[in-house]
Write an enzyme that holds these catalytic residues in place. Structure first.
Site, mmCIF file in Angstrom:
data_model
loop_
_atom_site.group_PDB
_atom_site.id
_atom_site.type_symbol
_atom_site.label_atom_id
_atom_site.label_comp_id
_atom_site.label_asym_id
_atom_site.label_seq_id
_atom_site.Cartn_x
_atom_site.Cartn_y
_atom_site.Cartn_z
ATOM 1 N N ASP A 95 45.157 27.184 41.464
ATOM 2 C CA ASP A 95 44.702 27.119 42.854
ATOM 3 C C ASP A 95 44.758 25.617 43.374
ATOM 4 O OD1 ASP A 95 43.745 29.620 42.538
ATOM 5 O OD2 ASP A 95 41.856 29.277 41.928
ATOM 6 N N ARG A 145 40.358 47.779 40.340
ATOM 7 C CA ARG A 145 39.668 46.264 40.156
ATOM 8 C C ARG A 145 39.450 45.537 41.532
ATOM 9 N NH1 ARG A 145 41.486 40.991 39.791
ATOM 10 N NH2 ARG A 145 39.883 40.081 38.365
ATOM 11 N N HIS A 158 45.222 30.621 35.675
ATOM 12 C CA HIS A 158 44.766 32.071 35.524
ATOM 13 C C HIS A 158 45.522 32.817 35.949
ATOM 14 C CE1 HIS A 158 43.144 29.681 39.279
ATOM 15 N NE2 HIS A 158 43.275 31.134 39.661
#
Ligand SMILES: O=C(O)CCC(=O)C(=O)O
Ligand SMILES: [Fe+2]
Length: 112
Positions: free
Chosen positions: A8, A72, A62
């Site tokens: 990020d 999901r 991640h």
């Protein structure tokens, strides 16, 4: 199925994943599952926070893994400085010797 990998760029993204799970984080050369806990949010370190801390904190790699049985869902809140703002480490975190200065300032537009 493994989705995109993320590093990020923003400050401290706040993430809510459902109980299906699927969020993994790469630590010590291995992928680890981030176990969903009801009512618990995941706070990532983004590139802006890493820069503000002069590299004391680093952005974690991640990824999102999906499966073919159960849908999901995740929700992420990103907060970014304005593109014209200079992002630079807090002065007290910058070593006085130039040679040791790790992070120089940048504008968010660099990530656009
Ligand atoms: O889907 C997820 O749980 C991760 C999403 C994420 O970290 C991102 O979009 O940067
Ligand atoms: Fe992310």
């Amino acid at each position: 199925m493994v989705g995109a990998h993320f590093l990020d760029t923003n400050a401290l993204p706040i993430l809510h994943q459902d109980l299906v799970g699927g969020l993994d984080v790469f630590v010590d050369n291995k992928w680890h599952k981030v176990r969903p806990i009801p009512g618990v949010l995941v706070i990532n370190v983004g590139g802006v926070f890493a820069a503000l801390s002069n590299g004391i904190y680093s952005s974690s790699l991640h990824r999102a893994v999906v499966n073919s049985h159960k849908e999901r869902r995740s929700l992420v809140f990103f907060m970014c400085p304005r593109a014209d703002k200079l992002v630079k480490p807090a002065e007290e975190l910058v070593p006085t010797s130039e040679g040791h200065k790790k992070v120089s300032g940048f504008h968010m537009v660099r990530f656009a």
